[in-house]
Design a protein around this motif. Structure first.
Motif, PDB file in Angstrom:
ATOM      1  N   PHE A 136       0.831  -1.201   0.000  1.00 18.78           N
ATOM      2  CA  PHE A 136       0.000   0.000   0.000  1.00 18.78           C
ATOM      3  C   PHE A 136       0.869   1.257   0.000  1.00 18.78           C
ATOM      4  N   ALA A 137       2.000   1.210   0.671  1.00 17.85           N
ATOM      5  CA  ALA A 137       2.916   2.358   0.681  1.00 17.85           C
ATOM      6  C   ALA A 137       3.383   2.692  -0.722  1.00 17.85           C
ATOM      7  N   MET A 138       3.690   1.670  -1.539  1.00 14.16           N
ATOM      8  CA  MET A 138       4.133   1.926  -2.904  1.00 14.16           C
ATOM      9  C   MET A 138       3.024   2.561  -3.734  1.00 14.16           C
ATOM     10  N   VAL A 139       1.795   2.126  -3.495  1.00 14.15           N
ATOM     11  CA  VAL A 139       0.649   2.692  -4.214  1.00 14.15           C
ATOM     12  C   VAL A 139       0.506   4.174  -3.886  1.00 14.15           C
ATOM     13  N   VAL A 140       0.578   4.507  -2.600  1.00 20.73           N
ATOM     14  CA  VAL A 140       0.419   5.903  -2.174  1.00 20.73           C
ATOM     15  C   VAL A 140       1.553   6.768  -2.718  1.00 20.73           C
ATOM     16  N   VAL A 141       2.784   6.294  -2.579  1.00 18.83           N
ATOM     17  CA  VAL A 141       3.938   7.081  -3.011  1.00 18.83           C
ATOM     18  C   VAL A 141       3.883   7.358  -4.510  1.00 18.83           C
ATOM     19  N   PHE A 142       3.673   6.327  -5.313  1.00 21.22           N
ATOM     20  CA  PHE A 142       3.647   6.526  -6.759  1.00 21.22           C
ATOM     21  C   PHE A 142       2.424   7.335  -7.174  1.00 21.22           C
ATOM     22  N   GLY A 143       1.303   7.131  -6.484  1.00 25.31           N
ATOM     23  CA  GLY A 143       0.093   7.877  -6.824  1.00 25.31           C
ATOM     24  C   GLY A 143       0.266   9.372  -6.657  1.00 25.31           C
ATOM     25  N   VAL A 144       0.854   9.801  -5.542  1.00 24.09           N
ATOM     26  CA  VAL A 144       1.030  11.244  -5.338  1.00 24.09           C
ATOM     27  C   VAL A 144       2.156  11.788  -6.220  1.00 24.09           C
TER      28      VAL A 144
END
Length: 423
Positions: free
Chosen positions: A355-363
């Motif tokens: 989930f951290a990778m999703v948030v980081v790449f998303g922003v």
């Protein structure tokens, strides 16, 4: 208090106030309107949010990257990238992506990658037949890998906020970083078919070996950082200290930098680190009020009442990340969203590192879209082209990166394979 907080934030952003001050003053305004909490709590909360040992890694990683980005380092990485992929259709476009992958292992910053790699490759791409706007977009998209591939300042911040292992977060960025790079290279390959571009001969094994030898000093640093953390020899902060020591020793022993230049690196790192800390402090006040008012719990309860399907929740989260990233820079956007989204992720059973990778790449994708689009602004300035002309090639590249985001979101093993292989 929550409505006062949100409306104040929107007002301050609308009048052009920097996001760090907007969040901090929105917190002050909300407390003044509520009147139940003394204002003396705010400096205490700001100080306690920054009084964190893991956050010490931020100025150290920034300084290490600044020291290592001395004469010859970027050039040696470009030489290795050219030897590996320069013969493919699209030539320097592929070299740009691979160079950003390699440079990301040193800088950990998207803006630094855009400036350092772009300043060297964009002029050469234009000579090879690339339109200025195409060269600018390829370099801007490649630079987004800076905070994804370790080491990464953004991962350090995420780990400090959530208590997750920073070493595991760094490793979790390897798989997504490789996937993003491959997707961008496919886009370059297609883009190259529409233009007449210079092609390069395939490098021999001997030429690849020479290029790899020249790039070894630059690639030792990520091995020190990630290897040391995962082996348990030192923490992320201690790894930053060792990386700085290595960078200074390398710069002085190879005479690529003087003491005066190193002092300039120190000043630059201090300025960048201070701006990040101001953002974190303001965001901490904002996030404290959000948590105090129970917004994460309310949203989680609402989502659970609306649907029990994790994939629907993930799609909604992706939409929020993309929309917020358009208007707010990556670090403050992440600091604002993580306290809200993390409890939701836990309630639906998402792996925290995935989930951290999703948030980081998303922003991070917001760095490519107006009105922020800081990476596109940097590369368009280097390419000497109006930023509006870059919108044509930017749209398909951005849509491909959104596709990459969805793949990363719904295929967790891409983020988890490296941490699991390395224990």
């Amino acid at each position: 208090m929550l409505w006062a907080l949100v409306l104040s934030l929107m007002l301050f952003i609308a009048i052009g106030m920097p996001i760090a001050f907007s969040m901090g003053l929105a917190a002050v305004t909300a407390l003044l309107i509520d009147g139940s909490v003394p204002l003396i709590v705010l400096p205490q909360k700001m100080y306690s949010s920054l009084d964190s040992f893991p956050l010490l890694a931020i100025p150290l990683f920034i300084l290490a990257g600044s020291v290592m980005n001395v004469g010859g380092i970027t050039g040696s990485l470009i030489g290795l990238a050219r030897a590996l992929v320069g013969h493919l259709r699209g030539g320097l476009g592929h070299v740009t992506i691979v160079t950003n992958v390699l440079f990301s292992t040193i800088s950990g910053s998207a803006a630094a990658s855009a400036a350092a790699v772009g300043s060297m490759l964009i002029p050469e791409m234009k000579k090879d037949g690339y339109r200025p706007e195409d060269a600018a977009v390829i370099n801007a998209a490649g630079a987004i890998l800076g905070p994804v591939i370790p080491p990464s300042v953004v991962m350090v911040i995420y780990g400090a906020m959530t208590g997750l292992s920073i070493g595991t977060l760094l490793l979790a960025g390897i798989g997504p970083g490789i996937l993003i790079a491959l997707i961008m290279m496919a886009a370059v390959y297609v883009m190259a078919g529409r233009n007449v571009l210079k092609t390069y001969r395939r490098a021999t094994l001997a030429q690849v070996a020479v290029a790899a030898r020249d790039a070894v000093p630059a690639l030792v640093m990520p091995a020190i950082i990630v290897g040391g953390i995962m082996s348990g020899l030192f923490t992320a902060t201690e790894a930053g200290v060792i990386a700085v020591a290595y960078g200074v020793a390398y710069a002085l022993l190879t005479r690529r930098s003087t003491l005066r230049q190193l002092m300039g690196n120190l000043t630059e790192a201090a300025i960048v680190s201070s701006s990040i800390m101001v953002i974190l402090g303001g965001a901490a006040l904002f996030g404290w009020i959000v948590a105090r008012e129970g917004l994460p719990v309310m949203i989680a309860d609402w989502l659970q009442a609306m649907t029990s399907q994790p994939w629907i929740v993930m799609v909604l989260i992706l939409a929020v990340l993309l929309v917020v990233g358009i208007f707010i820079e990556p670090i403050p956007a992440m600091v604002m969203l993580v306290p809200v989204l993390q409890p939701i992720a836990e309630s639906y059973g998402f792996n925290p590192y995935h989930f951290a990778m999703v948030v980081v790449f998303g922003v991070l994708l917001g760095s490519l879209t107006p009105p922020v689009a800081v990476l596109v602004l940097i590369t368009c300035k280097i390419a000497k082209v109006d930023v509006n002309k870059a919108n044509g090639p930017l749209v398909p590249m951005f849509l491909l990166l959104v596709l990459a985001l969805f793949v990363i979101a719904f295929v967790p093993w891409i983020s988890l394979v490296a941490p699991r292989l390395l224990g």
